[in-house]
Design an enzyme around this catalytic site. Structure first.
Site, PDB file in Angstrom:
ATOM      1  N   THR A   1      41.682  31.301  31.333  1.00  0.00           N
ATOM      2  CA  THR A   1      40.847  30.672  30.313  1.00  0.00           C
ATOM      3  C   THR A   1      41.710  29.916  29.307  1.00  0.00           C
ATOM      4  OG1 THR A   1      39.274  32.472  30.558  1.00  0.00           O
ATOM      5  CG2 THR A   1      39.027  31.110  28.610  1.00  0.00           C
TER       6      THR A   1
ATOM      7  N   GLU B   1      33.000  40.820  24.296  1.00  0.00           N
ATOM      8  CA  GLU B   1      33.502  39.604  24.956  1.00  0.00           C
ATOM      9  C   GLU B   1      34.835  39.166  24.357  1.00  0.00           C
ATOM     10  OE1 GLU B   1      33.483  37.862  27.538  1.00  0.00           O
ATOM     11  OE2 GLU B   1      31.962  36.294  27.464  1.00  0.00           O
TER      12      GLU B   1
END
Lengths: 309, 309
Positions: free
Chosen positions: A181, A128
């Site tokens: 993000t 991730e």
């Protein structure tokens, strides 16, 4: 067993007042991956469908998470991996986390002594990190554990699996805009009022109690995000209109999924979830916004095996 | 029934990471009150023992809470009340709340159609307001409901009753210093970091999950107050020393009770609670601090009837 096909679900993180700590798994939407055990150590990505992603393992979430696990366990075999992306990248429902969680779950099936969900999550977080810039478990954890997961700490990593009320459904809408993000992080204030911090903690506490007691009214009244949504909603044009539409058409909770642009609506029962989906699809059209939508139970299950040979 | 003797327990509010929202009831320590039904409307305070408090109903927590209830329900009778204070004023374990909750609970016993715990709490809060300056349910709620109570909202008032793990005990120490609630409020920052706000909400969520699952380890790891304790502990000399002593001698959670100066230690089992009490009593002595202490289960019960005629 030499070959396995794994399903890893899409997930919703930042569940409203559970910003940064609460996530849940979806059903029906998820990535698939085929792992073939080979004598050569390491990960070799042999096929990628559904997205334009690097085959070089060190540049690919799957490769990084898989290699972290293989190297740590010092296994004397490796895997050829096919990645079939079904979750759209950047849609806000844990696309990279599904890849990261799927590979470590898959590898775990080939071990004589499988490792724990907590360890799997930690390896998944390594993957991730290359997609999102930092190691976090927001989406990896629900992908591994299924259901609702609460992250109660990172040092050491600590995850609590929460119960899922039987009739809890979710409607996802995904307007086709792009939110980075990084931008979603930058828009957040560094400081918040003590009053709002306390309100948020009380809301999250109420939501947790609502999950344990299957109290839909409590879930509804508790899911108010006073810390993050007021800022992040500005990244999604017409957010308030979608929220109002969802809540007026049977939704009990509404929020941004992850850092968006997808939005989730929690509903009691599949019928309400369907009504919300219709209403939100119309709402998107009314605002001339391209997008897609789907409904799913909040899944009690995370990664799973689709096929093995 | 013409006369009733009521017990109303001491309570702990601001339970660590549950600042302003979470409280619980104690057992063994509490106020007693005798209510005698009389034809004259209103409240007449006929006797007060254990504390120097006004007999004038409008200046007394008992009178204010009782009158609020009597007037609102438009009852055609009233009460003579004896107040026997056992909880020391200003000790931080809900002395005024016990008086406020006790009177409304007592009156409720005489009604043909008793009102709900939520309504009782609301009336109790009226009394609490004249003692503490604002209407809050932190102590009144656990006094009325028993067990752990979570305040999820004030408009409308909303309270969730949480489960109490069977073996959860608490040790209270009360160093004989004075902390004014006003001062305890003033020392708090108006702004906190978003990061700490999220950490606190995750901690409270973990604590709630721990209560539902009787997971003592989770209760222990979750009870970290990063928002309030760092400031308020400065009002209690040697706070860190007491905290360390409690946690090293069997305590799983430690914190300031209410706005202090009492401090609570949660323990698994009465034996650990006893060990903590001994250790903390010695710790107080070591710091030349006068004080008292006691142990109690976290009580599943709130107000109760001791005697009726």
């Amino acid at each position: 067993m030499n070959e396995i096909r794994v399903f890893s679900p899409a997930t919703v993180a930042n569940v409203n007042c559970g910003f940064d700590v609460l996530g849940f798994a979806l059903d029906g939407l998820g990535d698939e991956m085929v792992l073939r055990k080979v004598p050569e150590k390491g990960i070799k990505i042999t096929k990628i469908t559904g997205a334009d992603l690097p085959f070089e393992p060190k540049e690919n979430v799957v490769g990084v998470a898989g290699l972290a696990m293989l190297n740590s366990l010092d296994l004397d075999f490796g895997f050829e991996v096919e990645i079939h992306k079904k979750i759209r990248l950047g849609s806000g429902v844990g696309s990279s986390a599904a890849s990261a969680a799927g590979i470590v779950y898959g590898i775990n099936q080939f071990l004589e002594r499988p490792i724990s969900n907590l360890e799997l999550t930690a390896f998944g977080m390594k993957g991730e990190a290359i997609a999102s810039g930092n190691e976090h478990a927001d989406n990896v954890a629900p992908c591994v554990y299924g259901g609702f997961t609460l992250i109660t700490g990172y040092s050491p990593l600590s995850i609590v699996s929460l119960p899922v009320p039987d009739d809890l459904y979710v409607t996802i809408i995904h307007p086709q805009i792009t939110i980075k993000t990084k931008e979603a992080r930058a828009i957040l204030p560094k400081q918040v009022s003590l009053q709002n911090a306390i309100k948020q903690s009380g809301n999250l506490a109420g939501l947790i109690a609502g999950l344990y007691t299957e109290d839909y009214e409590l879930i509804a009244s508790s899911t108010q995000d006073v810390l993050v949504e007021p800022y992040r909603k500005n990244l999604i044009p017409n957010f308030d209109f979608y929220k109002q539409t969802a809540l007026e058409n049977g939704g009990i909770s509404f929020g941004i999924s992850g850092s968006g642009p997808s939005m989730f609506t929690l509903c009691k029962g599949v019928k309400d979830a369907g009504n919300v989906e219709v209403a939100l699809t119309n709402a998107l059209k009314l605002k001339n916004m391209q997008g897609d939508s789907y409904i799913s139970p909040v899944s009690k299950f995370g990664n799973r095996i689709l096929e093995q040979k």
